[in-house]
Design a protein around this motif. Structure first.
Motif, mmCIF file in Angstrom:
data_model
loop_
_atom_site.group_PDB
_atom_site.id
_atom_site.type_symbol
_atom_site.label_atom_id
_atom_site.label_comp_id
_atom_site.label_asym_id
_atom_site.label_seq_id
_atom_site.Cartn_x
_atom_site.Cartn_y
_atom_site.Cartn_z
ATOM 1 N N LEU A 88 0.827 -1.209 0.000
ATOM 2 C CA LEU A 88 0.000 0.000 0.000
ATOM 3 C C LEU A 88 0.862 1.260 0.000
ATOM 4 O O LEU A 88 0.520 2.247 -0.658
ATOM 5 C CB LEU A 88 -0.931 -0.001 1.218
ATOM 6 N N CYS A 89 1.976 1.225 0.724
ATOM 7 C CA CYS A 89 2.881 2.378 0.739
ATOM 8 C C CYS A 89 3.435 2.649 -0.654
ATOM 9 O O CYS A 89 3.550 3.807 -1.070
ATOM 10 C CB CYS A 89 4.020 2.145 1.725
ATOM 11 N N VAL A 90 3.768 1.593 -1.381
ATOM 12 C CA VAL A 90 4.290 1.763 -2.739
ATOM 13 C C VAL A 90 3.196 2.279 -3.673
ATOM 14 O O VAL A 90 3.432 3.176 -4.501
ATOM 15 C CB VAL A 90 4.866 0.425 -3.255
ATOM 16 N N ILE A 91 1.981 1.723 -3.544
ATOM 17 C CA ILE A 91 0.874 2.142 -4.405
ATOM 18 C C ILE A 91 0.516 3.606 -4.161
ATOM 19 O O ILE A 91 0.257 4.376 -5.100
ATOM 20 C CB ILE A 91 -0.355 1.233 -4.175
ATOM 21 N N VAL A 92 0.492 4.011 -2.892
ATOM 22 C CA VAL A 92 0.158 5.400 -2.561
ATOM 23 C C VAL A 92 1.344 6.324 -2.842
ATOM 24 O O VAL A 92 1.169 7.457 -3.309
ATOM 25 C CB VAL A 92 -0.273 5.507 -1.085
ATOM 26 N N GLY A 93 2.563 5.848 -2.551
ATOM 27 C CA GLY A 93 3.734 6.713 -2.650
ATOM 28 C C GLY A 93 4.227 6.936 -4.064
ATOM 29 O O GLY A 93 4.790 7.997 -4.350
ATOM 30 N N TYR A 94 3.978 5.967 -4.963
ATOM 31 C CA TYR A 94 4.510 6.125 -6.323
ATOM 32 C C TYR A 94 3.919 7.333 -7.052
ATOM 33 O O TYR A 94 4.681 8.115 -7.645
ATOM 34 C CB TYR A 94 4.287 4.856 -7.135
ATOM 35 N N PRO A 95 2.600 7.527 -7.059
ATOM 36 C CA PRO A 95 2.066 8.723 -7.735
ATOM 37 C C PRO A 95 2.597 10.024 -7.154
ATOM 38 O O PRO A 95 2.865 10.980 -7.892
ATOM 39 C CB PRO A 95 0.549 8.602 -7.527
ATOM 40 N N ILE A 96 2.769 10.062 -5.823
ATOM 41 C CA ILE A 96 3.305 11.274 -5.189
ATOM 42 C C ILE A 96 4.735 11.521 -5.639
ATOM 43 O O ILE A 96 5.107 12.639 -6.023
ATOM 44 C CB ILE A 96 3.229 11.146 -3.654
ATOM 45 N N ALA A 97 5.560 10.478 -5.613
ATOM 46 C CA ALA A 97 6.956 10.618 -6.033
ATOM 47 C C ALA A 97 7.046 10.965 -7.514
ATOM 48 O O ALA A 97 7.898 11.770 -7.924
ATOM 49 C CB ALA A 97 7.710 9.317 -5.748
ATOM 50 N N TYR A 98 6.169 10.376 -8.326
ATOM 51 C CA TYR A 98 6.202 10.647 -9.771
ATOM 52 C C TYR A 98 5.817 12.095 -10.068
ATOM 53 O O TYR A 98 6.455 12.760 -10.899
ATOM 54 C CB TYR A 98 5.263 9.692 -10.493
ATOM 55 N N MET A 99 4.790 12.595 -9.376
ATOM 56 C CA MET A 99 4.398 13.994 -9.572
ATOM 57 C C MET A 99 5.486 14.950 -9.102
ATOM 58 O O MET A 99 5.736 15.976 -9.733
ATOM 59 C CB MET A 99 3.079 14.274 -8.838
ATOM 60 N N MET A 100 6.157 14.602 -8.015
ATOM 61 C CA MET A 100 7.276 15.426 -7.558
ATOM 62 C C MET A 100 8.396 15.449 -8.594
ATOM 63 O O MET A 100 9.013 16.495 -8.848
ATOM 64 C CB MET A 100 7.800 14.885 -6.221
ATOM 65 N N GLY A 101 8.668 14.300 -9.204
ATOM 66 C CA GLY A 101 9.717 14.223 -10.200
ATOM 67 C C GLY A 101 9.382 14.930 -11.489
ATOM 68 O O GLY A 101 10.279 15.343 -12.234
ATOM 69 N N GLN A 102 8.077 15.079 -11.786
ATOM 70 C CA GLN A 102 7.643 15.733 -13.013
ATOM 71 C C GLN A 102 7.501 17.246 -12.875
ATOM 72 O O GLN A 102 7.266 17.926 -13.872
ATOM 73 C CB GLN A 102 6.299 15.152 -13.467
ATOM 74 N N TYR A 166 11.218 8.512 -5.403
ATOM 75 C CA TYR A 166 11.484 9.840 -5.965
ATOM 76 C C TYR A 166 12.901 9.918 -6.541
ATOM 77 O O TYR A 166 13.104 10.481 -7.622
ATOM 78 C CB TYR A 166 11.281 10.900 -4.881
ATOM 79 N N ASP A 167 13.863 9.346 -5.840
ATOM 80 C CA ASP A 167 15.244 9.338 -6.349
ATOM 81 C C ASP A 167 15.346 8.591 -7.680
ATOM 82 O O ASP A 167 16.069 9.014 -8.589
ATOM 83 C CB ASP A 167 16.182 8.701 -5.321
ATOM 84 N N SER A 168 14.638 7.474 -7.805
ATOM 85 C CA SER A 168 14.681 6.711 -9.052
ATOM 86 C C SER A 168 13.941 7.430 -10.178
ATOM 87 O O SER A 168 14.319 7.312 -11.348
ATOM 88 C CB SER A 168 14.080 5.321 -8.844
ATOM 89 N N VAL A 169 12.907 8.191 -9.833
ATOM 90 C CA VAL A 169 12.149 8.923 -10.854
ATOM 91 C C VAL A 169 12.990 10.038 -11.461
ATOM 92 O O VAL A 169 13.037 10.216 -12.683
ATOM 93 C CB VAL A 169 10.838 9.489 -10.259
ATOM 94 N N ILE A 170 13.681 10.804 -10.608
ATOM 95 C CA ILE A 170 14.453 11.942 -11.125
ATOM 96 C C ILE A 170 15.766 11.506 -11.787
ATOM 97 O O ILE A 170 16.371 12.282 -12.526
ATOM 98 C CB ILE A 170 14.756 12.960 -10.001
#
Length: 296
Positions: A88-102, A166-170
């Motif tokens: 659940l942490c990954v499912i919830v956290g991925y969109p947040i990290a992706y938006m931060m990276g974008q 977030y680190d992997s996204v950026i």
């Protein structure tokens, strides 16, 4: 001869420059991590006998643990709760990290980063008590349910999943995504075939960080479980303090540590596979680009 001189110079440089800064960290790790772990392993072979302590070279505590149905159920539930909370942490956290990276504005991204990491700076006990009060206001019967414990784990450990993602996204290779879209791939297909695979090591790192903490969490189970849910962490605490059978509690702790360590090894192996495939994909893309350039 030159190789020996070079090695000695490297060792001397490490000893003179690096070791003075590294020594405090090594000492802290030895006294706060390694020695306590060794003590727990030794205690797992100790049999308390009244006022004395008897050392036994036997696996009696481990045999007792694996034949105790209640302990094994609690251990399985602890791993299951941790797996669900990590997912659940990954499912919830991925969109947040992706938006931060974008985000194009670096200032806005840094502000969001501060908001995401801010809960880490707050006391874990205060956060759990605050969530407990919220559940009391929402519905007192909600406490002591599996959902309350899992929600508490997600609430507590979500920042630890967002940070590596977030680190992997950026740090991903955007050129691969642009090349895929230039060749006719839709944004959705590009995301699932390239972006998601490129950021998979960060996802697995966040997953492993959460599962380690969730599987060994005591405060969340104590305050949100309300005595109705018994996981392995609360059982270990009871044997160390309430039951005073620290030998048996140590054996349970050692088995839990081994299981978590094996899970981390499996996750690490999967992460290495994705990283290797990602490097292979980048290499083949560069080769195709060189071939296309030479043809033109």
């Amino acid at each position: 001869m030159n190789e020996t001189i070079t090695d000695s110079k490297i060792f001397k440089m490490f000893h003179d420059r690096v070791w003075p800064w590294l020594a405090p960290f090594v000492l802290v790790m030895v006294f706060l991590v390694i020695l306590p772990l060794i003590a727990v392993i030794i205690y797992s072979f100790i049999q308390p006998t009244g006022d004395a302590i008897q050392f036994k070279s036997t696996f009696e505590n481990y045999i007792k643990m694996f034949t105790d149905r209640g302990i094994m159920i609690a251990l399985g539930l602890s791993i299951a709760y941790a797996l669900i909370a990590s997912l659940l942490c990954v499912i919830v956290g991925y969109p947040i990290a992706y938006m931060m990276g974008q985000m194009r504005s670096k200032i806005l991204a840094k502000n969001v980063w501060v908001l995401v990491t801010l809960p880490i700076w707050i006391s874990m006990l205060l956060k759990v008590l605050g969530l407990q009060s919220f559940f009391y206001l929402l519905s007192p019967t909600f406490l002591g349910t599996p959902i309350a414990v899992i929600v508490g784990m997600v609430y507590m450990f979500l920042p630890f999943a967002i940070t590596p993602i977030y680190d992997s996204v950026i740090s991903r290779n955007i050129d691969l995504e642009e090349a895929a879209m230039d060749l006719g791939c839709s944004r959705t297909k590009t995301f699932f075939t390239i972006t998601l695979r490129e950021t998979m090591p960060g996802i697995l790192t966040g997953f492993s960080l959460v599962i380690v903490q969730a599987a060994t969490s005591l405060i969340v189970v104590h305050y949100l479980g309300a005595g109705k849910i018994t996981l392995i962490s609360s059982i270990i605490e009871s044997y160390f303090f309430k039951g005073a059978n620290f030998g048996y509690g140590s054996a349970i702790a050692v088995v839990l540590t081994i299981m978590v360590f094996l899970l981390m090894l499996i996750i690490k192996a999967i992460s290495n596979k994705f990283e290797k495939n990602g490097k292979g994909g980048k290499k083949s893309w560069r080769n195709s680009e060189k071939a296309r350039t030479s043809q033109s």
